[in-house]
Design a protein around this motif. Structure first.
Motif, short mmCIF file in Angstrom:
data_model
loop_
_atom_site.label_atom_id
_atom_site.label_comp_id
_atom_site.label_asym_id
_atom_site.label_seq_id
_atom_site.Cartn_x
_atom_site.Cartn_y
_atom_site.Cartn_z
N LEU A 11 -21.05 -3.83 -54.01
CA LEU A 11 -19.76 -4.10 -54.46
C LEU A 11 -19.04 -3.04 -53.84
CD1 LEU A 11 -17.71 -5.73 -55.91
CD2 LEU A 11 -18.11 -4.15 -58.18
N ILE A 12 -19.37 -2.00 -54.12
CA ILE A 12 -18.65 -1.26 -52.90
C ILE A 12 -18.15 -1.55 -51.56
CG2 ILE A 12 -17.61 1.45 -51.82
CD1 ILE A 12 -18.89 2.21 -54.68
N ASN A 13 -19.18 -1.55 -51.01
CA ASN A 13 -19.19 -1.84 -49.51
C ASN A 13 -18.00 -3.26 -48.99
OD1 ASN A 13 -20.58 0.36 -48.92
ND2 ASN A 13 -22.38 -1.47 -48.97
N LEU A 14 -18.60 -4.14 -49.95
CA LEU A 14 -17.94 -5.39 -50.17
C LEU A 14 -16.03 -5.02 -49.65
CD1 LEU A 14 -19.88 -8.39 -52.05
CD2 LEU A 14 -19.03 -7.90 -49.94
N CYS A 15 -15.67 -3.72 -50.80
CA CYS A 15 -14.40 -3.62 -50.79
C CYS A 15 -13.90 -2.96 -49.60
CB CYS A 15 -14.48 -3.03 -51.99
SG CYS A 15 -14.87 -3.67 -53.79
N LYS A 16 -14.76 -2.41 -49.36
CA LYS A 16 -14.26 -1.65 -48.44
C LYS A 16 -14.07 -2.68 -46.87
CE LYS A 16 -16.78 2.82 -48.87
NZ LYS A 16 -17.74 3.82 -48.49
N GLU A 17 -15.28 -3.73 -46.09
CA GLU A 17 -15.36 -4.54 -45.66
C GLU A 17 -13.25 -5.33 -46.29
OE1 GLU A 17 -18.33 -7.28 -45.80
OE2 GLU A 17 -19.12 -5.57 -45.53
N LYS A 18 -13.55 -5.79 -46.90
CA LYS A 18 -11.55 -6.06 -46.90
C LYS A 18 -10.82 -5.78 -47.46
CE LYS A 18 -14.87 -10.25 -49.89
NZ LYS A 18 -14.06 -11.30 -49.41
N LYS A 19 -10.66 -4.44 -47.11
CA LYS A 19 -9.58 -3.34 -47.53
C LYS A 19 -8.85 -3.72 -48.65
CE LYS A 19 -8.79 -2.08 -42.64
NZ LYS A 19 -9.80 -3.01 -41.72
N LEU A 20 -9.82 -3.62 -49.58
CA LEU A 20 -9.89 -3.32 -51.62
C LEU A 20 -9.85 -1.93 -51.90
CD1 LEU A 20 -11.10 -6.82 -52.91
CD2 LEU A 20 -8.66 -6.16 -52.16
N ASP A 21 -9.18 -1.06 -52.59
CA ASP A 21 -9.47 0.10 -52.99
C ASP A 21 -10.58 0.05 -54.09
OD1 ASP A 21 -7.49 1.00 -50.89
OD2 ASP A 21 -5.85 0.93 -52.99
N TYR A 22 -10.43 -1.08 -54.29
CA TYR A 22 -11.40 -1.05 -55.44
C TYR A 22 -12.46 -2.44 -56.35
CZ TYR A 22 -7.35 -3.02 -58.04
OH TYR A 22 -6.58 -3.24 -58.83
N GLY A 23 -13.59 -2.38 -57.01
CA GLY A 23 -13.72 -3.67 -57.14
C GLY A 23 -13.66 -3.36 -58.49
N ILE A 24 -13.84 -5.04 -59.36
CA ILE A 24 -13.94 -5.19 -60.96
C ILE A 24 -15.24 -5.51 -61.09
CG2 ILE A 24 -12.19 -5.77 -62.72
CD1 ILE A 24 -10.37 -6.79 -61.44
N VAL A 25 -15.96 -4.83 -62.33
CA VAL A 25 -17.01 -4.89 -63.10
C VAL A 25 -16.67 -5.09 -64.37
CG1 VAL A 25 -19.29 -3.54 -63.63
CG2 VAL A 25 -17.75 -3.17 -61.26
N ILE A 26 -17.18 -6.72 -64.61
CA ILE A 26 -16.88 -6.73 -65.84
C ILE A 26 -18.62 -6.57 -66.73
CG2 ILE A 26 -16.33 -8.95 -67.18
CD1 ILE A 26 -14.19 -10.08 -65.25
N SER A 27 -18.78 -5.76 -67.41
CA SER A 27 -19.38 -5.86 -68.57
C SER A 27 -19.75 -6.29 -69.56
CB SER A 27 -20.35 -4.35 -68.68
OG SER A 27 -19.42 -3.66 -69.82
N ARG A 28 -18.19 -7.29 -70.66
CA ARG A 28 -18.85 -7.85 -72.22
C ARG A 28 -17.56 -8.49 -71.91
NH1 ARG A 28 -19.95 -3.23 -74.36
NH2 ARG A 28 -18.44 -2.41 -74.27
#
Lengths: 570, 595
Positions: B455-472
């Motif tokens: 997820l982090i790598n994807l965000c870097k590729e897309k130039k996003l500061d962060y990605g989102i994780v949903i657990s519930r």
């Protein structure tokens, strides 16, 4: 949607058909943790809420209702329901503004969703004497209620500026002195193990009668402990236990009419409930009447003289008269106010007096279900002379004053979670002019002859009914008789008839009372209205009325079962 | 521990009857229960009378009758801030009678009449019966219930026929499908729980919140129960089976600084209390939940996000239940007496059923549903059952193969897409029996060891500061009376704007440097089944999610989903609309005296 609104306009009273209850008490010696926790949190909240926010709070009350219930039902020889529950419910009453005008003031505008405000608001709190957990619950409920009250008060004040002045300009809340009382603690751990066998055995008795399709014997035991504190310094704790044993039998007539008979036995001690023999006797007599009812002819709509037998008359008075002398109905702009302007006038025959006395424990040997010492606003219950020698004197009052009646007489009642309104306790109908029942029956026949009617009706049992007290509907009543006899003027034997409901308008009905018998009987039950279900009693003699109207009952369309009962072939 | 369901099936064909089509399959047990149980004796006797003699003049006799008896025994314990709220023992024997008149082609079902708006038709046929094993009383109850159901069925069939006359209805499937009768004898179960120990522990657990001053209210609900079922029908099927289910739910609510309500619920589900994690693990999870919820009160809620989202833990189970499980469960559109009700009571399942042989997932994914698997990684699956609620043997169904939709989940109610039951008819109290998933297994051939890194790598590729994780998500959220009323009323307004996924309960930002920050009150925009194709990663680690799914009427469906965590690309996230309320006037009494 309409159904919800309907609940609002009808004071529905399925009196005999609701619940049951028991009794045991122990003196309270040590300091009560629940009561003192409630007091501590109330004082903390009240101090802050009366000074920080406008509109500020001027009255705060906490009630905790501790309910311990056991319910056992048996049918056809087998236990069908066996449950035991213990819960404590918190109800918070918050008043903001001032006693002259506060958030409880009636809104006159119609609001489609106002039925939501009638839904009970209750919170389950810990059943243990745990101050930390209890205070946390008291805190959240107080905050929630305070905010709701503030919102409501804003609606009230803004409506005041746009609507015409109300007819009754009494304040919203009357002053009262604080009471402190610690009564008994009601306990209920179990019912005797033999109760199960008793219920199984007696409920299997109907097996001999395959045409009895529905039947049950039920035992309900309830211990109720109420804790009440308010910001005026009232501090009350009291408990009571009650038992109800109910016998129910039902069938379907060939024309699809559902027929049933029910006999409740109410007592404060389980040992005072009927024993096996008495239950069997009761079933027998109910079955006998039910059989007669099943085969009985259907009465056509009729107007003429009738006797309401003692028990039926008690239900009738509770429904048709009692609900109309409840204080808040004299004030509400939505109410029909049948008796509001009739204080000092004759509304019943001069030989009849009516009072409501919640403090009366028994009538003869019979316990009264409507007994209580303090009402749900913490006010000492009073005996209220409602009608003296036919003249209307008083209303049953909660702390919501009405014109010329500025104080509560201890009749503010509710089921936990609901808002308090004035309700009946033990309504007593007294007559100075009584005759033996045989004579009353004779008088009925004479009245028939006088009116040229071939027969009169005797209503022996009434299941309850409903009365519409609000203006937006016809302010009529309907009462649902269970057992009706036809008494012929020409001396033919009496016969059971079926298929009718009593209908009428209240003022006319009460002016028709001709005489009463000397056979007082007690109706004990639970009455449901806008403040929930409360225990009530009514005591009345049999009454003869010159005219009563009956109309056709709504009837089921289903035929009796197609196959014979499984046991029938054996 | 749930008795391992004995699934060595002995299949044999009974002597074919004169129509030559039916046989009986017999599974498990030695038939003792059928012969000895008073419940079966009474059901047999009354079924025999019913099928042989029940007929109203000038009307058809029933062509199908089923009796289902549910013996229930539940213990519920609730605690709050160290105090016991209640312990409740509920025992009941429910009788559920299914009555069909007409024929397999056209009968009294799959019809919504104007009367009663069809809303509560699911309760028809339910009644309580004697708890004692009393033959006479049981038979008497069945007799009266059957009579009532038969008359109602005749009435409904007449209404249905008359409604059909005025509507142009072509090409409708049969109302009921034929199956091979199945006989199954499972194990009865018995509730066994150390009540005293649980009360003590649950009180202790509720005291966790005494460490979190920012949380306003909390509640712990524990329930464990046994359900033994006895089933018999007029086609020759009969079965008996025992079921146990245990749930522990912890709900906490508070407000953010601006007054927005925030809440969280964590649930632990299993067959028996012993199946739940140990007390220490539960307590740690509750502390973690309380800590995160406390953090949420301090954060800004504004978010506008478009990018990859990682679904983990319970959330990925909920993701597949709502988007795939419901989508592939066949759903019959009833005939409406009044078309208005079609809008009020929309069918929520079956939105993928027209995609057979089409690609609905990436090619690396395969999915099957198998109710016969009772545990995974030593975790009992609460969605499992040997026999479904229509008496049909449950079976494994290959739903998706290499991304392509192959099969659907089918009950005995045929639809255009599925006519033969594969043992997925599930009854939920208060609703009609429907095809539903049970144990949904999602598998991927393309798995990553470190999904968060992906997820982090994807965000870097897309130039996003962060990605989102949903657990519930909120699928298990319980509602109080007032909330239910509001939800019910709002359901009349929300047509058209529905998202297929509920609202996330717990989600956080995962920054590219690895630190996290909780999010609150977010919602996923425009979630359609198409997002399934946007799955771009799956974890090597598997989540075994036992879920209790609650609908807006608080009807409960236990399901299990076994799935890797997944990353879905291009999800738009925004804020929920909230209604902020002023903060409490007074401080919490427990914390106000403390520093």
């Amino acid at each position: 949607m309409f159904k919800f609104l309907q609940c609002r306009v009808i004071a529905l009273c399925l009196s005999t058909f609701l619940l049951m209850l028991p009794f045991k008490g122990f003196a309270q010696t040590q300091k009560d943790i629940v009561l003192s926790t409630m007091e501590t949190e109330l004082n903390r909240s009240f101090k802050v809420l009366k000074s920080v926010n406008k509109p500020a709070i001027y009255f705060l009350q906490y009630t905790i209702t501790d309910l311990n219930t056991i319910r056992i039902t048996a049918s056809y020889g087998a236990i069908e329901d066996d449950s035991k529950n213990n819960n404590r419910y918190l109800t918070v009453d918050t008043r903001v503004g001032s006693s002259k005008l506060d958030n409880t003031h009636e809104l006159r505008g119609d609001n489609m969703f106002s039925f939501a405000s009638l839904m009970p608001s209750e919170k389950s709190v810990t059943i243990e004497d745990d101050p930390t957990s209890l205070r946390a619950s008291l805190w959240t409920e107080t905050d929630k209620n305070f905010k709701k009250a503030q919102e409501q008060f804003i609606k009230v004040t803004s409506e005041k500026t746009v609507k015409v002045t109300e007819t009754d300009t009494s304040p919203d809340f009357s002053s009262a002195k604080p009471y402190a009382f610690t009564g008994q603690t009601a306990k209920l751990d179990s019912v005797p193990a033999s109760s199960y066998e008793l219920l199984r055995k007696t409920s299997s008795y109907v097996k001999k009668y395959p045409w009895i399709y529905y039947s049950s014997i039920s035992l309900n035991a309830t211990a109720t402990n109420k804790y009440l504190v308010n910001s005026e310094g009232t501090k009350i704790k009291n408990g009571n236990v009650s038992y109800l044993l109910g016998v129910y039998v039902g069938t379907t007539a060939n024309d699809g009419m559902k027929l049933y008979l029910y006999k409740p036995f109410y007592s404060k001690k389980i040992e005072d409930l009927p024993d096996e023999n008495k239950i069997i006797q009761t079933i027998d007599s109910l079955i006998q009447n039910l059989k007669a009812l099943r085969d009985a002819p259907i009465v056509e709509p009729y107007t003429g003289p009738a006797i309401l037998k003692n028990y039926a008359s008690a239900v009738f008075f509770h429904e048709i008269f009692g609900h109309r002398i409840e204080g808040h109905r004299q004030k509400s702009e939505k109410e029909g106010q049948t008796f509001t302007k009739k204080v000092g006038e004759k509304i019943l025959p001069d030989f009849i007096s009516v009072y409501d006395n919640p403090t009366q424990k028994k009538f003869g040997n019979e316990e009264l279900n409507g007994y209580y010492l303090y009402d749900d606003e913490g006010i000492l219950a009073e005996k209220v002379p409602v009608v003296e020698n036919g003249i209307l004197k008083n209303f049953l009052m909660s702390r919501s004053p009405v014109e010329n009646f500025s104080r509560s007489n201890g009749h503010g009642r509710r089921e936990h979670g609901y808002k308090v309104v004035a309700r009946q306790g033990n309504l007593m109908v007294e007559s100075k002019n009584t005759v033996p029942f045989a004579k009353l029956r004779e008088m009925l026949i004479q009245e028939c002859k006088k009116q040229n009617k071939p027969y009169g009706l005797v209503f022996e049992d009434i299941s309850g009914g409903f009365t519409i007290t609000q203006r937006s509907f016809v302010q009529a009543f309907k009462v649902i008789p269970l057992l009706v006899w036809r008494v012929y003027a020409d001396g033919k034997p009496d016969e059971i008839v079926r298929g009718v409901d009593i209908v009428g308008t209240p003022l006319a009905s009460f002016s028709n009372i001709l005489a009463t018998a000397d056979d007082y009987a007690v109706f004990n039950g639970y009455c449901g209205a806008e403040s929930g279900s409360v225990p009530v009693s009514c005591v009345s003699p049999s009454i003869l009325v010159s005219e009563i109207e009956v109309e056709k009952k709504e009837k089921g369309q289903e035929k009796p079962p197609i196959l014979p009962a499984p046991l029938e072939k054996k | 521990m749930l008795k391992k369901i004995y699934l060595i099936c002995i299949m044999f064909l009974a002597t074919a009857n004169i129509y030559g089509t039916s046989g009986t399959s017999r599974l498990g047990g030695d038939g003792n229960t059928f012969e000895k149980s008073v419940v079966f004796k009474a059901m047999n006797a009354e079924l025999k009378r019913t099928t042989g003699k029940l007929k109203m003049k000038d009307n058809p006799a029933p062509y199908y009758v089923a009796y289902l008896v549910h013996d229930q025994n539940w213990l519920t314990i609730k605690t709050d801030f160290g105090g016991l709220i209640s312990t409740t023992h509920d025992k009941a024997r429910n009788l559920i009678i299914t009555m069909r008149v007409g024929n397999y082609k056209l009968d009294n079902t799959n019809f919504i009449s104007e009367r009663g708006m069809g809303m509560f038709s699911g309760m028809s046929g339910y009644s309580t019966g004697p708890m004692d094993d009393n033959y006479d009383a049981l038979q008497n109850s069945l007799w009266l219930g059957t009579d009532e159901q038969y008359k109602e069925a005749l009435d409904i069939l007449a209404q249905k026929k008359s409604a059909m006359k005025n509507q142009v209805i072509t090409d409708i499937p049969d109302d009921f499908s034929k199956v091979t009768p199945t006989v199954y004898e499972g194990q009865e179960t018995k509730l066994s729980v150390n009540e005293e120990e649980w009360v003590k522990y649950l009180k202790e657990l509720s005291e966790v919140f005494k460490k979190f001053p920012k949380i306003q209210t909390s509640r712990i609900n524990f329930s464990t129960g046994q359900e033994n079922q006895y089933f018999i029908d007029s086609e020759g099927s009969k079965n008996t089976n025992g079921n146990l289910i245990t749930s522990l739910e912890i709900i906490a609510k508070t407000q953010a600084k601006n007054g927005d309500p925030v809440k969280d619920l964590i649930g632990f589900y299993g067959r028996t209390p012993e199946n739940l994690p140990d007390f220490k693990t539960i307590t740690a999870s509750v502390e973690e939940m309380a800590k995160n919820l406390s953090l949420e009160t301090d954060i800004q809620k504004e978010i506008k996000y478009s990018g990859p989202v990682l679904f983990t833990d319970q959330a990925v189970g909920e993701f597949f239940f709502y988007l795939l499980g419901k989508g592939v469960s066949t759903s019959r559109t009833p005939i409406y007496e009044n078309q208005m009700f079609a809008q009020f009571l929309p069918e929520e399942n079956g939105f993928l059923t027209d995609k057979i042989n089409q690609t609905i997932l990436p090619a690396s994914f395969s999915v099957y549903d198998d109710p016969t698997i009772t545990e995974k990684n030593s975790i009992p699956l609460i969605g499992s059952f040997p026999i479904d609620d229509e008496g049909v043997k449950s079976q494994r169904v290959e739903i998706v193969k290499d991304g392509v939709l192959k099969n659907l989940l089918i009950s005995r109610t045929p639809t255009k897409e599925g006519t033969k039951s594969n043992g997925h008819g599930r009854a939920i109290t208060g609703d009609k029996t429907k095809a539903s998933c049970a144990n949904l297994f999602v598998e991927s051939t393309d798995k990553q060891e470190k999904i968060k890194e992906k997820l982090i790598n994807l965000c870097k590729e897309k130039k996003l500061d962060y990605g989102i994780v949903i657990s519930r998500f909120t699928s298990s959220m319980t509602m109080e009376k007032e909330e239910m009323m509001l939800s019910f009323l709002s359901s009349f307004q929300e047509q058209g704007s529905k998202s297929l996924l509920p609202e996330p309960l717990y989600a956080y930002k995962l920054y590219t440097d690895g630190h996290t920050e909780p999010l609150r009150n977010i919602r996923l925009k425009e979630i359609t089944p198409k997002v399934l194709k946007n799955i771009i990663g799956a974890s090597s680690e598997e989540n075994v999610c036992n879920l209790i799914i609650r609908d807006k009427f608080m009807r409960e469906l236990p399901v299990s989903v076994i799935t890797p965590s997944i990353i879905v690309d291009e999800i738009d996230i925004t804020n929920q609309e909230t209604r902020p309320v002023t903060l409490p006037v007074l401080p919490h009494p427990y914390f106000s005296g403390k520093k």
